[in-house]
Design an enzyme around this catalytic site. Structure first.
Site, PDB file in Angstrom:
ATOM      1  N   GLU A 146      65.662  80.137  49.928  1.00  0.00           N
ATOM      2  CA  GLU A 146      65.146  78.926  50.587  1.00  0.00           C
ATOM      3  C   GLU A 146      66.010  77.680  50.485  1.00  0.00           C
ATOM      4  OE1 GLU A 146      62.735  79.292  52.275  1.00  0.00           O
ATOM      5  OE2 GLU A 146      60.798  78.443  51.639  1.00  0.00           O
ATOM      6  N   THR A 198      63.331  72.492  58.572  1.00  0.00           N
ATOM      7  CA  THR A 198      62.720  71.635  57.352  1.00  0.00           C
ATOM      8  C   THR A 198      63.725  70.408  56.732  1.00  0.00           C
ATOM      9  OG1 THR A 198      61.592  73.883  56.924  1.00  0.00           O
ATOM     10  CG2 THR A 198      61.976  72.193  55.032  1.00  0.00           C
TER      11      THR A 198
HETATM   12  N1  HSE Z   1      57.174  71.854  50.981  1.00  0.00           N
HETATM   13  C1  HSE Z   1      58.039  71.984  51.856  1.00  0.00           C
HETATM   14  C2  HSE Z   1      58.235  71.020  52.852  1.00  0.00           C
HETATM   15  C3  HSE Z   1      57.724  73.310  52.492  1.00  0.00           C
HETATM   16  O1  HSE Z   1      57.224  70.526  53.291  1.00  0.00           O
HETATM   17  O2  HSE Z   1      59.390  70.522  53.135  1.00  0.00           O
HETATM   18  C4  HSE Z   1      58.595  73.702  53.673  1.00  0.00           C
HETATM   19  O3  HSE Z   1      58.179  74.890  54.529  1.00  0.00           O
END
Ligand code: HSE
Length: 326
Positions: A146, A198
């Site tokens: 991740e 992201t």
């Molecule tokens: N919590 C993370 C974000 C999840 O919102 O950036 C990304 O899938």
């Protein structure tokens, strides 16, 4: 999206037989659950990735892509590879693994595509290693994947992918994961065919928040957790409100406000951006309502002439599924 059902073990001359090979399904996940940025997430039954594993005598990780996405096969540049390398660092013997990945969760869609790869990878290898690591260790390894994908370690896709259901990640340093009772709610997801990275969606967030907004947000998180535990649909619905992240990120998602409004008019309890987007999800208490929500989503994106995919699914209660060896 094209579907792939290729199974390399059926005709691989290198097949080592049962015990050394395994196939898994790694589910998509919805991170944040609207108000719980980086601390809440849940797994869904559709879509999911399929991965095949084979132990090798040679140390290291070999990655084979079985899909159309051309993701890197260098393990250090591939999220599944990064997670596997982190795990193999804690395995004494000279073990290696070959993993063949057939992604059905489109990268960059906002439903935990990278988490499915990294979580699926470590669950698959762990199974071949006779489950020597506990789930919390697997989350720790998968977070290396991740980090490669988004630049930071967060577990709100990985934890629900591994544990199933809804998970609360109270802390990642040290890890403190609390699996929550997951009501049997229906989930409608719409994925507009645009990509939101992201890292970009995190980069635009404000680093400071107003106290009054923080109070509203933690009230909602507590309300949502209580609503899930008590199976109180009305409480879940009114707690699905995000005053911190959604106002900033929703500008990246065409038609977001209209999707939300029409979905609620169609009977959804509530919903919002799935993870960092661009997918949007809505929760409903029955399948019929979830399908009406899907119709509302189609209406909005058809009017905007925006190509999109929808899923009507349910909360996945088991996480990564290990299938019997062939
Ligand atoms: N919590 C993370 C974000 C999840 O919102 O950036 C990304 O899938």
């Amino acid at each position: 999206m094209k579907q792939f059902f290729h199974n390399p073990f059926l005709y691989s001359p290198l097949s080592l037989g049962a015990g050394n090979t395994i196939t898994i399904h790694a589910p998509a996940t919805v991170a944040n659950m609207v108000c719980g940025f980086d601390v809440l997430g849940f797994a869904v039954n559709e879509p999911y990735d399929e991965m095949h594993f084979r132990l090798r005598d040679e140390p290291g990780v070999k990655i084979i892509n079985l899909d159309e996405y051309n993701l890197p096969t260098d393990p250090e540049k591939n999220v599944a590879g990064a997670a596997l390398l982190a795990m193999l660092e804690e395995v004494d013997e000279k073990t290696g693994v070959e993993v063949s990945i057939c992604k059905k969760i489109k990268p960059g869609s906002g439903v935990g595509s990278s988490a499915a790869s990294s979580a699926g990878a470590v669950v698959g290898l762990n199974h071949l290693l006779n489950n020597r690591f506990i789930k919390e260790d697997l989350v720790r390894f998968a977070m290396s994947g991740e980090k490669l994908a988004s630049g930071v370690k967060h577990a709100d896709n990985i934890a629900p992918c591994i544990y199933g259901g809804v998970t609360l990640i109270r802390s990642i340093f040290p890890l403190d994961i609390i699996p929550l009772a997951a009501p049997s709610l229906y989930v409608t997801i719409v994925h507009p065919q645009i990509e939101v990275r992201t890292s970009d969606a995190r980069g635009i967030l404000k680093q400071q928040v107003q106290l009054k907004d923080a109070i509203r947000q933690w009230g909602n998180i507590a309300g949502l957790v209580a609503g899930l535990l008590q199976n109180d649909h009305a409480l879940i619905g009114r707690s699905l409100e995000d005053v911190l992240i959604e106002p900033v990120r929703s500008i990246l998602i065409p038609g977001f406000d209209t999707i939300k409004q029409l979905s609620k008019e169609a009977g959804a309890l509530g919903g919002g951006i799935s993870g960092s987007g661009p997918s949007v999800f809505m929760l409903s208490k029955d399948e019929n309502t979830a399908k009406q929500v899907e119709a509302a989503m189609h209406t909005v994106y058809n009017q905007l002439s925006l190509e999109h995919h929808t899923y009507v699914t349910t909360i996945n209660q088991e996480g990564v599924r290990v299938l019997s060896p062939e």
